[in-house]
Structures are given as C-alpha cells and as structure tokens.
Scaffold this active site. Structure first.
Site, PDB file in Angstrom:
ATOM      1  N   ASP A  30       0.816  -1.231   0.000  1.00 43.85           N
ATOM      2  CA  ASP A  30       0.000   0.000   0.000  1.00 43.85           C
ATOM      3  C   ASP A  30       0.843   1.272   0.000  1.00 43.85           C
ATOM      4  OD1 ASP A  30      -2.281  -1.534   0.141  1.00 43.85           O
ATOM      5  OD2 ASP A  30      -2.975  -0.759   2.069  1.00 43.85           O
ATOM      6  N   CYS A  65      -4.278  -5.816  -2.870  1.00 43.07           N
ATOM      7  CA  CYS A  65      -3.168  -6.712  -2.464  1.00 43.07           C
ATOM      8  C   CYS A  65      -3.114  -8.045  -3.184  1.00 43.07           C
ATOM      9  CB  CYS A  65      -3.225  -6.983  -0.968  1.00 43.07           C
ATOM     10  SG  CYS A  65      -3.096  -5.512   0.051  1.00 43.07           S
ATOM     11  N   ASP A 296       2.778  -3.256  -3.836  1.00 43.67           N
ATOM     12  CA  ASP A 296       1.719  -4.043  -4.492  1.00 43.67           C
ATOM     13  C   ASP A 296       0.587  -3.178  -5.053  1.00 43.67           C
ATOM     14  OD1 ASP A 296       0.625  -3.383  -2.031  1.00 43.67           O
ATOM     15  OD2 ASP A 296       0.040  -5.429  -1.501  1.00 43.67           O
TER      16      ASP A 296
END
Ligand SMILES: *[C@@H]1O[C@H](CO)[C@@H](O)[C@H](O)[C@H]1NC(C)=O
Ligand SMILES: *[C@@H]1O[C@H](CO)[C@@H](O)[C@H](O)[C@H]1NC(C)=O
Ligand SMILES: *[C@@H]1O[C@H](CO)[C@@H](O)[C@H](O)[C@H]1NC(C)=O
Ligand SMILES: *[C@@H]1O[C@H](CO)[C@@H](O)[C@H](O)[C@H]1NC(C)=O
Ligand SMILES: *[C@@H]1O[C@H](CO)[C@@H](O)[C@H](O)[C@H]1NC(C)=O
Ligand SMILES: *[C@@H]1O[C@H](CO)[C@@H](O)[C@H](O)[C@H]1NC(C)=O
Ligand SMILES: *[C@@H]1O[C@H](CO)[C@@H](O)[C@H](O)[C@H]1NC(C)=O
Length: 492
Positions: A30, A65, A296
């Site tokens: 993140d 994710c 990610d």
C-alpha cells in the site's frame, strides 16, 4: 606466453562475473508514489534509486493486495490468474492457486531452470496460512527459506511459517524480524558462491500502520498532502465516488495521523534495506546483485473526497515506486517506458537467463534497461473486482443494510471504500503526444471515465462525453482485446 596468460586472466575475470546474478525484490504494501512517501526513505534513495534506474511510468494491474501480488508472482493479468479479491473464494491462496500457479511462479522457475536458492520473508497472499488452504504447513514451490506471514499485514502478535512450522511472535516488530532472517540467510557461506533470489515483502505501510517504538515520535507536524484532487468533488464519476458525503469535514487530523504513521512504518523498511545492502557489500556480492523496490498497489488519502484506501482507477492507487539497481544498469537513469506488475516476473527470469514462458502476459524490460533503450509507447490493462461485505459497514451509517457496499465506517464519515459495482477495466495508454486513461465500469450505468493526463494530470475532468466516437470505439476495442488476452497477444 605472457599473452596467453593475460588472455586466460581476462577470460577468468569475465566469467567470475556471475552468469546468474543474485536478485533481491523488496515489496512494500500500500505504498503511494504520488503522496510523497518516498521522501522519508533516505537509504532506498541512496542505495537503490541513486545507483540505478527509476521507472516513472510503473503501474499495478490491479490496485488491491492479493490480485496484485498474484500477478507479480506469475507475470499474468488477474483474468489469467483467476485471483479476483483477497478471499479464498476469490482464489487468493486457494487450492487452485497452490496447485496450478505456484509451480509456475517465477520463483519456481528460478529453482527448476537455474538452481537458484530462494528466500522469502514477510506477507505473502492475504489468506496464506488459513486452515482452509493447508495452514502454515503449506510452503509454496521453489523456496528454500520460507518465512511467510500468516494472514494479512500485522506488525506485532503474528504467526510466521518458518519453513512450514508455525511460530508465534508477540512483541517482536515484524519488519525487524524479517531483517534478522534476511541477514542470517546472507551469512551462509554458499551465498558468496551460488545464485540466490531474496524477496522481502514488508507489511508496511498497510494498516494498522503500527510503527516501531523508535519511530513513534517522527514527523510530529506532518500534514497529509493536499493534491489538486484532495477534497475535490464532482458528479461526473462512478457511483461509489458520488456517494455522500460530498465534502470532507474541515478537521481531517485523522488523515494527517494516518499518513504520519504510514511514514513511520516505512522508516523501519528503510533500515531493513540499508542493512541488507550493507551486508551484500560486506560479503562482496553487491556488484553481482540486482535489487528492485516496489509496492503491491498505491494509496489515496482524501482524493476525490475519499477517505484512505486503494481499489480505485485513479493514479494515486495505480502508480507505485519502481526502482532497480544492478550490474550494467547506469546510475540515476530515468525510464519512461510504461511497464506494470505483469512485467516483473519476465524481467527477473531474463536477469537469470531464462526465457519468458509462452503463457506469461508480461514482457521483460531488462534488455532495454541495460541497453539504454526507452520505448515510450504502450497500453497497460488494469482490472478490478469490487467487493461487498455487510460486516464492514458500521450500523450507524445510513447504508447499513446495503448489501452491495463495504468498508463504511464512522471514523471515515461513512464514506464507503468499495462496492460490488466498483468493478472495472481500464486501459492506460502511452503514445506520441498521448497519455490517456479509459475506464469501463461493469455497473448498471455502464459508466465510463476518461482522462487526458497530458493536459489534466490530476484527473479532474472526465472527458468521456467529449470524445469522438472513433476514439471511444478504439479504446473499447483495446479493452475488450486485453481483457481476454493471454501470453504474447497481451503485448499487441
Ligand atoms: C479460480 O481460477 C480458476 C482459473 O481462472 C477459475 O476457473 C475458477 O473459477 C476460479 N475460482 C474462483 C472461486 O474464482
Ligand atoms: C471474492 O470473489 C468470489 C468469486 O468471485 C466471490 O464469490 C466473493 O463473494 C468475493 N468476495 C468478496 C468479499 O466480495
Ligand atoms: C544447486 O545449488 C545447490 C545449492 O547452492 C548446490 O549445492 C548444487 O550443487 C547445485 N546443483 C547443480 C546441479 O548445479
Ligand atoms: C529453512 O530450511 C533451509 C533448508 O531448505 C535451511 O537451510 C534453513 O536453515 C531453514 N531456515 C530456518 C530459519 O529454519
Ligand atoms: C494476539 O492475537 C490473538 C489472536 O491471534 C488475540 O487473541 C490476542 O488478543 C492478541 N494479543 C494482543 C496483545 O493483541
Ligand atoms: C473540504 O471542502 C469543504 C467544502 O468546501 C470545506 O468545508 C472543508 O473544510 C474542506 N475540508 C478540507 C480538509 O479541506
Ligand atoms: C451500485 O450498487 C448499489 C447497491 O449497492 C446500487 O444502489 C446502485 O444503484 C448501483 N449503481 C450502479 C451504477 O450500478
């Protein structure tokens, strides 16, 4: 005689440069690029960015994710991994994933085709280690050292699978524990001789954003970045963004606090990077090692009156840092070539001298990188499947009974972060004089958002209604093609 000796010397010299270099992949969680999170990572800046190349047009193919991580490991778009969301039912670390994809991941191929010694530490896929998918006994194919976090991001009080045996840690900060395992791995004798792959996937800077105690007091005055789209409201966006509230309140101290904590968790990652690079140097393998750094997915805080999350087709969520240093890469190079997460696996394989398998959707950018060729054109597909979840809706929010939304909490003013009809596909196009985004939503309105990022880099104006029908036809055609593509077809 002298000449022959010299010749032999030269030959030995050049073969002592490893045919198969080491590869280190650092994957944060993140981490935004556009909200300036990189400004707090001095070691990453000095030891990776300044010594290597920066890809300024690096995108994730899915801003969430588990689908994104699955794409990184396989070199395949989400429609080909079958990983739709962060649940086992959406193929996240599912039986299907373990049986079909893990033996085909780039890590497995590094092992079977080139005998790499493979190391993993940190968060893997969000549902890894769940009893329903084999528990922590399951070690994905290809790994020699497996230090896998059970479940989603945590900083304390977590379980790691240590080579398939669960071990609980209560008070040890996860980023530091990962660092210690990485250093033990690098301290082995054979690391100086045989090629290795190391992946360090930190829980930082994902929620719950818990910093190490030594960093808790950093950045006391930090305010979250006010980008042009911060607290910007208009009605020309898809349904979820149009949901109330129309504006943020005046007091967004909680956002400042979240960004401060995110930065603080990244300081431990910066230390991890610094110590790993120093160790590579100490054992004399740094010059034979490629080091990549990325995330990610990106992150937004306050853009278009959203709270704090990812999952949206805007640049904050799609663009992530991507840096690479290593043999033959000139320092301080900027690459404009548009690349995305599907390209990581083919690139790592080509560094190891392995041809891209036909079923991978991505393409290696290694050759261009070392030759200094910068191909500035290309199309990137972004895919996202919206989620709904009644359990994540606060009962005090007006939409408490809406079965189609999720993550609506009082602390974020009941602004929902996701909905089932937040499902879309976008094409991100780069061509001469073209820097464009076209997104098609799979909702009841067949909503479309289109942005000319050349003239409107903050995506304030959805220009779909102004597009010529030819252009609409062209972008629709490209999306339809990419949504079904597999292997080489995905590259035009
Ligand atoms: C998992 O992926 C496979 C391959 O794409 C697909 O056939 C299957 O339906 C997926 N399962 C779920 C639950 O999405
Ligand atoms: C995840 O995807 C699966 C398969 O499409 C679906 O059944 C499930 O409801 C999704 N999970 C959430 C939380 O939306
Ligand atoms: C593969 O790597 C291992 C560990 O580094 C080494 O002991 C072994 O000799 C290698 N095998 C081959 C076939 O090169
Ligand atoms: C994990 O297993 C490898 C053998 O594959 C071993 O060398 C290593 O010491 C183990 N690591 C830990 C932390 O137990
Ligand atoms: C640690 O996690 C367990 C569940 O995994 C939970 O029951 C316990 O309350 C947690 N302890 C702390 C101190 O957070
Ligand atoms: C957001 O905009 C509204 C309406 O202009 C304003 O009342 C509010 O103070 C703004 N909030 C922030 C944090 O800028
Ligand atoms: C999106 O889903 C919600 C239900 O969760 C529904 O009320 C709304 O009309 C839908 N909007 C579109 C554009 O599909």
């Amino acid at each position: 005689m002298l000449r022959i000796l010299l010749f032999l010397f030269v030959v030995t010299e050049s073969t002592s440069n490893r045919a198969r270099p080491n590869i280190v992949l650092i994957l944060t969680d993140d981490q935004d690029l556009l909200l300036q999170s990189m400004t707090v990572m001095d070691s990453v800046q000095q030891r990776i960015v300044d010594e290597g190349a920066t890809f300024v047009n690096f995108f994730v193919n899915s801003p969430i994710c588990c689908p994104s991580r699955s794409t990184i490991l396989t070199g395949k778009y989400p429609h080909n991994t079958g990983v739709r969301n962060n649940s086992i039912s959406g193929n996240c670390s599912s039986g299907y994933w373990q049986k079909y994809h893990e033996p085909r991941s780039f890590v497995s191929l590094l092992k079977t085709r080139a005998n790499y010694t493979n190391f993993y530490a940190g968060k893997y896929l969000n549902t890894y280690g769940d009893r329903k998918n084999g528990g922590v006994k399951h070690v994905p194919d290809g790994y020699d050292w497996w230090i896998g976090l059970q479940g989603n991001s945590k900083y304390y009080n977590y379980t790691l699978s240590i080579n398939g045996t669960g071990r609980h840690f209560t008070n040890e900060y996860l980023t530091d524990v990962m660092k210690n395992y990485a250093l033990s791995f690098l301290n082995q004798q054979q690391i100086q001789r045989d090629p290795f792959f190391m992946m360090l996937a930190t829980p930082a800077c994902h929620q719950p954003f818990t910093p190490a105690p030594r960093h808790r007091h950093k950045f006391p005055d930090l305010k979250v970045l006010r980008t042009p789209s911060f607290n910007y409201s208009d009605d020309n966006r898809h349904w979820l963004i149009r949901m109330p509230p129309k504006y943020l309140p005046a007091d967004v101290a909680i956002m400042d606090d979240i960004q401060r904590k995110r930065y603080q968790t990244l300081l431990a990652v910066d230390e991890l990077v610094s110590e790993v690079v120093a160790k590579l140097d100490e054992i004399s393998v740094l010059d034979d090692t490629y080091i990549m750094f990325t995330s990610d997915n990106g992150y937004h805080i306050g853009q278009f009156v959203q709270a704090w999350d990812k999952r949206q087709p805007y640049e904050t969520d799609l663009r992530v840092p991507f840096f690479i240093r290593g043999p033959l890469i000139k320092s301080k190079r900027t690459m404009y070539q548009p690349v995305s997460t599907i390209d990581i696996a083919p690139t790592i394989l080509s560094i190891a001298g392995i041809k891209t398998p036909n079923d991978m959707d991505g393409r290696s950018f290694y050759k261009n990188l070392v030759k200094g060729i910068d191909n500035k054109n290309g199309d990137i597909l972004i895919e996202y499947h919206g989620e709904s979840n009644l359990k994540t809706i606060d009962y005090r929010c007006p939409w408490v009974n809406d079965k189609g939304v999720s993550q609506c909490t009082l602390e974020s003013w009941c602004k929902c972060q996701d909905s089932r009809n937040n499902t879309y596909a976008c094409v991100r196009r780069f061509a001469p004089e073209v820097n464009f985004k076209f997104c098609k939503f799979f909702d009841e309105e067949n909503f479309i958002e289109a942005y000319d990022l050349q003239s409107d880099p903050s995506e304030l104006h959805n220009i779909y209604e102004l597009l010529k029908s030819n252009d609409i036809g062209e972008y629709t055609k490209v999306i339809n093609l990419l949504e079904k593509c597999s292997g080489k077809v995905c590259n035009g």
